[in-house]
Scaffold this active site. Structure first.
Site, PDB file in Angstrom:
ATOM      1  N   CYS A  68      86.660  14.601  67.949  1.00  0.00           N
ATOM      2  CA  CYS A  68      85.354  14.607  67.276  1.00  0.00           C
ATOM      3  C   CYS A  68      85.234  13.641  66.106  1.00  0.00           C
ATOM      4  CB  CYS A  68      85.019  16.020  66.815  1.00  0.00           C
ATOM      5  SG  CYS A  68      86.082  16.634  65.484  1.00  0.00           S
ATOM      6  N   CYS A 117      86.132  20.965  66.132  1.00  0.00           N
ATOM      7  CA  CYS A 117      85.956  20.982  67.593  1.00  0.00           C
ATOM      8  C   CYS A 117      86.961  21.887  68.319  1.00  0.00           C
ATOM      9  CB  CYS A 117      86.020  19.564  68.156  1.00  0.00           C
ATOM     10  SG  CYS A 117      87.666  18.815  68.154  1.00  0.00           S
ATOM     11  N   CYS A 137     103.292  19.075  62.282  1.00  0.00           N
ATOM     12  CA  CYS A 137     103.866  18.321  63.394  1.00  0.00           C
ATOM     13  C   CYS A 137     102.742  18.122  64.419  1.00  0.00           C
ATOM     14  CB  CYS A 137     105.027  19.122  63.968  1.00  0.00           C
ATOM     15  SG  CYS A 137     105.984  18.245  65.186  1.00  0.00           S
TER      16      CYS A 137
END
Length: 147
Positions: A68, A117, A137
């Site tokens: 997004c 999103c 991570c």
């Protein structure tokens, strides 16, 4: 600064509200994303360690969600964690990341998603450098580097 106790509270009680939401159908996501991005962002996949675009890249700039475009991380928060994936100590702002308990693959982890999103980014662990002690991570395929 977000600390591990904050991550636990967000996952257990309520994540910060995003500034806005991006919601698409699965067909729209498949059109917008590459197959690798779709597999990671929408199907919670994981890319191979060390063989990804940003693992060894330390260029200045920002990292945005590949789904997004929401800004997620500043490159100044990226560090060499020897994990095989890009690692960051902090997101760019409190409300850009969503935290969820993840018990998949016979492990207890904390999943991180784009809060705008709901794209899967990776996981956060409490073994990062001080002062936050966090290691985000993140899959390279879930990111776009902006110089």
């Amino acid at each position: 600064m977000i600390r591990w106790i904050d991550v636990i509270k967000y996952a257990k009680y309520s994540n910060p509200e995003p500034a806005h939401r991006v919601e698409l159908t699965e067909e729209e996501w498949q059109q917008r994303l590459t197959p690798a991005q779709y597999q990671i962002l929408r199907q919670k996949g994981t890319e191979s360690p060390y063989r990804n675009a940003y693992c060894r890249s330390y260029e200045p700039g920002m990292y945005a969600c590949a789904g997004c475009g929401t800004l997620l991380f500043n490159a100044s928060e990226k560090y060499h964690a020897i994990s095989g994936w890009p690692s960051f100590t902090q997101p760019i702002a409190k409300g850009v990341i969503k935290y969820l308990f993840d018990a998949s693959h016979n492990m207890q982890r904390m999943e991180v998603q784009c809060n705008v999103c709901d794209g899967h980014l990776g996981h956060v662990f409490p073994d990062g450098p001080e002062p936050s002690g966090l290691r985000y991570c993140i899959n390279s395929a879930s990111l776009k580097h902006l110089a």
